[in-house]
Design an enzyme around this catalytic site. Structure first.
Site, short mmCIF file in Angstrom:
data_model
loop_
_atom_site.label_atom_id
_atom_site.label_comp_id
_atom_site.label_asym_id
_atom_site.label_seq_id
_atom_site.Cartn_x
_atom_site.Cartn_y
_atom_site.Cartn_z
CD GLU A 204 2.81 -3.57 -6.05
OE1 GLU A 204 1.81 -3.29 -5.40
OE2 GLU A 204 2.87 -3.49 -7.28
CE LYS A 336 -2.82 2.30 -6.42
NZ LYS A 336 -1.74 3.05 -7.12
C1 2PG Z 1 0.14 1.09 -8.67
C2 2PG Z 1 0.57 0.71 -7.27
C3 2PG Z 1 0.45 -0.77 -7.04
P1 2PG Z 1 2.13 2.26 -5.91
O1 2PG Z 1 0.77 1.92 -9.32
O2 2PG Z 1 -0.89 0.61 -9.14
O3 2PG Z 1 1.07 -1.51 -8.06
O4 2PG Z 1 1.88 1.14 -7.00
O5 2PG Z 1 1.50 1.81 -4.65
O6 2PG Z 1 3.65 2.38 -5.79
O7 2PG Z 1 1.51 3.50 -6.44
MG MG Z 2 -0.79 1.90 -11.00
#
Ligand code: 2PG
Ligand code: MG
Length: 428
Positions: A204, A336
């Site tokens: 990231e 998300k």
């Molecule tokens: C999280 C995300 C972003 P990932 O765990 O919050 O940091 O990671 O997209 O790999 O789930």
């Molecule tokens: Mg997370």
């Protein structure tokens, strides 16, 4: 009114050099909207399922099947629909998929198409997306949470915890927030390089550090905040994404980098000490996705002085947020869009959090692109915090920079509704 005339999809590339799906929606008015699905690395079991090709090509990550699913299954279901009926469009996408976890057409396909429809609608209305989403509501920029060190699934071989974040809680604007974190980011990088501990850049964009322990990374972040000229806690505080599902098995949490094992009580004791010893104001996924008892205990013990976020724990799933938050697990929700797969379901998750009066943070994924949808959703819906990864690499900076443009349009002073966040901190 303008109707959907065509939906096209294509395979493009994400920030890890892996394929991902882009969708482009064309309206009868000639207006188009376009969006790209992101991808996680530390994913929750309850997330919408991506559709990937499998096999040897591109490590099985190709999205040709997902592209075909858009053309053959999703597009026919959306033809002629009113572009301003986002919930109708999303319901049609879900019906066309027909599964509980989007596994037929893939959550990556549904996310790209749903977001592309949202963009097309705003462009047809001749409004910036954030303004299209907000209507006449007063809006503001979110408070950023910015990763400084990466670990866990995003920097294998580094420490176990996933994100060591700077939260500029004392800054007066989005612009100032970014400037403060830039100073911290560069101070951290300089110190790591001087100590020979900088192994490069994690997924990231944060530093990929070589620390002896997880706690060593927290100490290094405190030092970076101080050497950048800020007072930890008052100006810039620390957030952690512990991403503990990644190292949890049958009640045992195992940090491989230190070869330490914890049960629930031991881990909670450690968090309690850290919250006391360090300027930490936020912890995400401190307990694993199914450890409801752990999250409840953590919220009970630390919820009055810490933001306790559920990410894999809630997977942006409104009914799960409702059920688990009502049990007293967590006081904040990570949002998300691709965890649940459509704009409308993402909004439902945010609405539940608001109704339950718990905070929300909209978040990018570790596999990202130039897509800036989440910045507009944060502003337009009034999500008070934004997590986008670190402060380098264009898939991250595209989003921070989009926030700067919106803040300038709004007028800086009006644009920062953070007063209600972290009520246990003395306000400047
Ligand atoms: C999280 C995300 C972003 P990932 O765990 O919050 O940091 O990671 O997209 O790999 O789930
Ligand atoms: Mg997370």
């Amino acid at each position: 009114m303008s109707q959907i005339q065509s939906v096209r999809a294509r395979s493009v590339w994400d920030s890890r050099g892996c394929p991902t799906i882009e969708a482009e929606v064309r309206l009868t008015s000639g207006v188009t909207g376009r969006a790209i699905a992101p991808a996680g690395a530390s994913t929750g079991a309850g997330e919408a399922k991506e559709l990937r090709d499998g096999g040897a090509r591109l490590k099985g990550l190709g999205v040709d099947l997902a592209v075909s699913a858009v053309h053959e299954v999703i597009a026919p279901a959306l033809m002629g629909m009113d572009i301003h009926d986002q919930s109708g469009i999303d319901a049609a996408i879900c019906r066309a998929d027909g599964t509980a976890d989007k596994s037929r057409v893939g959550g990556n396909s549904t996310t790209a198409v749903s977001l592309a429809c949202m963009w097309a609608a705003s462009r047809h209305a001749k409004l910036p997306l954030w303004r299209y989403l907000s209507g006449s509501d007063e809006v503001g920029l979110p408070l950023p949470e910015i990763q400084i060190f990466g670990g866990g699934a995003h920097a294998k071989g580094s420490v176990d915890l996933q994100d060591f974040l700077a939260i500029p809680n004392g800054a007066k604007s989005f612009t100032q927030s970014l400037e403060w974190v830039a100073e911290v980011y560069h101070a951290a990088g300089k110190a790591l390089t001087q100590q020979g501990k900088n192994l490069g850049v994690a997924d990231e964009g944060g530093f990929w550090p070589q620390f002896g322990s997880n706690e060593g990374a927290i100490e290094a972040l405190v030092t970076a905040i101080e050497s950048a000229g800020f007072q930890p806690g008052r100006d810039v505080s620390i957030g952690l994404d512990l991403a503990s599902t990644q190292y949890h098995d049958k009640g045992v949490y195992h940090w491989r980098s230190e070869n330490r094992r914890f049960d629930r009580d031991q881990l909670l004791d450690l968090y309690n000490r850290w919250a006391h010893d360090y300027p930490i104001i936020s912890m995400e996924d401190g307990f694993a996705e199914d450890d409801i008892e752990g999250m409840r205990a953590m919220t009970q013990v630390l919820g009055h002085r810490l933001q306790i976020i559920g990410d894999d724990f809630f997977v942006t799933h409104a009914p799960r947020i409702e059920e688990r938050a009502r049990l007293g697990a967590c006081n904040a929700v990570l949002i998300k869009p691709n965890q649940v797969g459509t704009v409308s379901e993402t909004k439902q998750a945010f609405d539940v959090a608001q109704r339950l009066q718990i905070d929300s943070i909209i978040s990018a994924r570790s596999g990202e692109t130039e897509d800036v949808s989440i910045v507009h959703m944060a502003v337009g819906w009034g999500v008070p915090q934004l997590k986008v990864g670190s402060f380098s690499r264009s898939e991250r900076m595209a989003k921070w920079n989009e926030g700067l443009r919106i803040e300038q349009d709004l007028g800086r002073c009006l644009a920062y509704p953070r007063a209600h966040l972290f009520p246990w901190l003395a306000k400047p």
